[in-house]
Design an enzyme around this catalytic site. Structure first.
Site, PDB file in Angstrom:
ATOM      1  N   ARG A 227       1.459  12.340  -9.297  1.00 37.85           N
ATOM      2  CA  ARG A 227       1.914  10.960  -9.072  1.00 37.85           C
ATOM      3  C   ARG A 227       3.357  10.772  -9.532  1.00 37.85           C
ATOM      4  NH1 ARG A 227      -2.493   7.775  -7.582  1.00 37.85           N
ATOM      5  NH2 ARG A 227      -4.468   8.251  -8.566  1.00 37.85           N
TER       6      ARG A 227
ATOM      7  N   ASP B 161      -3.623   5.774   6.631  1.00 38.74           N
ATOM      8  CA  ASP B 161      -4.073   7.017   7.253  1.00 38.74           C
ATOM      9  C   ASP B 161      -4.993   6.613   8.419  1.00 38.74           C
ATOM     10  OD1 ASP B 161      -4.562   9.789   7.430  1.00 38.74           O
ATOM     11  OD2 ASP B 161      -6.148   9.741   5.963  1.00 38.74           O
TER      12      ASP B 161
ATOM     13  N   GLU C 275       0.850  -1.201   0.000  1.00 42.87           N
ATOM     14  CA  GLU C 275       0.000   0.000   0.000  1.00 42.87           C
ATOM     15  C   GLU C 275       0.884   1.249   0.000  1.00 42.87           C
ATOM     16  OE1 GLU C 275      -2.482   1.540  -0.736  1.00 42.87           O
ATOM     17  OE2 GLU C 275      -4.084   1.335   0.754  1.00 42.87           O
ATOM     18  N   ASP C 276       0.329   2.352  -0.457  1.00 40.19           N
ATOM     19  CA  ASP C 276       1.099   3.603  -0.476  1.00 40.19           C
ATOM     20  C   ASP C 276       1.154   4.242   0.917  1.00 40.19           C
ATOM     21  OD1 ASP C 276      -1.626   4.205  -0.511  1.00 40.19           O
ATOM     22  OD2 ASP C 276      -1.519   5.671  -2.124  1.00 40.19           O
TER      23      ASP C 276
ATOM     24  N   PHE D 210      -1.213  16.115   4.287  1.00 46.12           N
ATOM     25  CA  PHE D 210      -1.616  15.490   3.039  1.00 46.12           C
ATOM     26  C   PHE D 210      -0.411  15.504   2.094  1.00 46.12           C
ATOM     27  CE2 PHE D 210      -3.529  14.933  -1.092  1.00 46.12           C
ATOM     28  CZ  PHE D 210      -4.395  13.890  -0.827  1.00 46.12           C
TER      29      PHE D 210
ATOM     30  N   ASP E  56      -1.409  10.967  -5.300  1.00 50.91           N
ATOM     31  CA  ASP E  56      -1.965  12.070  -6.086  1.00 50.91           C
ATOM     32  C   ASP E  56      -2.827  13.005  -5.247  1.00 50.91           C
ATOM     33  OD1 ASP E  56      -4.163  10.248  -5.645  1.00 50.91           O
ATOM     34  OD2 ASP E  56      -5.249  11.350  -7.189  1.00 50.91           O
TER      35      ASP E  56
ATOM     36  N   LEU F 161      -7.274  -0.247   4.517  1.00 52.86           N
ATOM     37  CA  LEU F 161      -6.427  -1.427   4.664  1.00 52.86           C
ATOM     38  C   LEU F 161      -7.074  -2.479   5.561  1.00 52.86           C
ATOM     39  CD1 LEU F 161      -3.932  -2.184   3.306  1.00 52.86           C
ATOM     40  CD2 LEU F 161      -2.611  -1.033   5.047  1.00 52.86           C
TER      41      LEU F 161
HETATM   42  P1  5GP Z   1      -7.295   5.287   5.068  1.00 54.16           P
HETATM   43  O1  5GP Z   1      -8.421   4.357   4.742  1.00 54.16           O
HETATM   44  O2  5GP Z   1      -6.140   4.623   5.780  1.00 54.16           O
HETATM   45  O3  5GP Z   1      -7.779   6.513   5.780  1.00 54.16           O
HETATM   46  O4  5GP Z   1      -6.790   5.867   3.713  1.00 54.16           O
HETATM   47  C1  5GP Z   1      -5.990   5.195   2.862  1.00 54.16           C
HETATM   48  C2  5GP Z   1      -6.032   5.794   1.482  1.00 54.16           C
HETATM   49  O5  5GP Z   1      -6.353   7.196   1.502  1.00 54.16           O
HETATM   50  C3  5GP Z   1      -4.665   5.686   0.856  1.00 54.16           C
HETATM   51  O6  5GP Z   1      -4.514   4.458   0.181  1.00 54.16           O
HETATM   52  C4  5GP Z   1      -4.652   6.883  -0.064  1.00 54.16           C
HETATM   53  O7  5GP Z   1      -5.257   6.532  -1.283  1.00 54.16           O
HETATM   54  C5  5GP Z   1      -5.509   7.905   0.649  1.00 54.16           C
HETATM   55  N1  5GP Z   1      -4.676   8.830   1.444  1.00 54.16           N
HETATM   56  C6  5GP Z   1      -4.579   8.920   2.780  1.00 54.16           C
HETATM   57  N2  5GP Z   1      -3.708   9.884   3.149  1.00 54.16           N
HETATM   58  C7  5GP Z   1      -3.254  10.420   1.999  1.00 54.16           C
HETATM   59  C8  5GP Z   1      -2.315  11.473   1.705  1.00 54.16           C
HETATM   60  O8  5GP Z   1      -1.719  12.127   2.567  1.00 54.16           O
HETATM   61  N3  5GP Z   1      -2.112  11.722   0.397  1.00 54.16           N
HETATM   62  C9  5GP Z   1      -2.728  11.052  -0.622  1.00 54.16           C
HETATM   63  N4  5GP Z   1      -2.435  11.392  -1.865  1.00 54.16           N
HETATM   64  N5  5GP Z   1      -3.615  10.059  -0.381  1.00 54.16           N
HETATM   65  C10 5GP Z   1      -3.873   9.745   0.919  1.00 54.16           C
END
Ligand code: 5GP
Length: 180
Positions: A167, A105, A101-102, A154, A161, A110
């Site tokens: 990206r 948050d 995963e990237d 962020f 992106d 996940l």
């Molecule tokens: P979560 O479900 O953990 O809140 O969010 C995960 C997804 O939200 C990540 O896979 C990503 O796509 C997006 N995301 C969360 N934080 C960021 C951030 O700081 N920058 C970007 N570009 N995407 C984020």
């Protein structure tokens, strides 16, 4: 790289630091999965650059698959309700799985993916994320391999992106809004 009007980019994690961490993670994965059939699953689209670099740092006969999910909510805020846009192409039974995963948050996306993949009969499921924002976590997810912890900002670049832009930035950058 030039930023869009009204936005300024500040490097948070440099391409050089990412490259060295990716090599380190690749070495650990190589040691941990000796003689184990491994499928590395990239979560589209954000992980595509990280996955591309990471698999080349892993010296094992792995396979690669992809999943794409959409989280209801705005582009900067996830809601926790996840929909699968693209599921795995192949069965994962009898294989060890590493989800790549990237960024983690809130952990909601996940957490859903982890449960989904675990229910498919894999021998084991582990998670590797390039970035982790621990301050924002709402659901605990096991992060077995982690690149960098970052503050609650962020970020874009290295696959991540904002509205499909940035990206292709080599560094992970913070987006700062300006009035220009
Ligand atoms: P979560 O479900 O953990 O809140 O969010 C995960 C997804 O939200 C990540 O896979 C990503 O796509 C997006 N995301 C969360 N934080 C960021 C951030 O700081 N920058 C970007 N570009 N995407 C984020």
């Amino acid at each position: 790289m030039q930023s869009a009007q009204g936005e300024k980019l500040e490097v948070l994690v440099s391409a050089k630091d990412i490259a060295s961490r990716v090599q380190n993670l690749g070495k650990r994965i190589t040691l941990d999965y000796q003689n184990k059939p491994l499928i590395m699953i990239g979560i589209l689209k954000g992980s595509f650059i990280f996955l591309a670099d990471l698999i080349r740092a892993v010296d094992l006969p792995i396979s690669v698959d992809f999943m794409s999910v959409s989280s209801y909510g705005t582009s900067t805020k996830s809601s926790g309700v996840v929909r699968i846009i693209k599921d795995l192409d192949h069965s994962i039974e009898g294989h060890h799985i590493l989800v790549v995963e990237d960024i983690v948050d809130t952990g909601l996306t996940l957490n859903y993916i982890y449960g989904h993949v675990k229910s498919r009969g894999a021998l084991s499921v582990k998670i590797c994320s390039l970035l982790d924002k621990p301050e924002r976590r709402q659901v605990a997810v096991p992060l077995h391999y982690k690149g960098f912890e970052i503050p609650d900002e962020f970020v874009v670049g290295y696959g991540l992106d904002v509205d499909e832009r940035y990206r292709n930035l080599p560094d992970v950058c913070k987006v700062v809004r300006t009035n220009g």
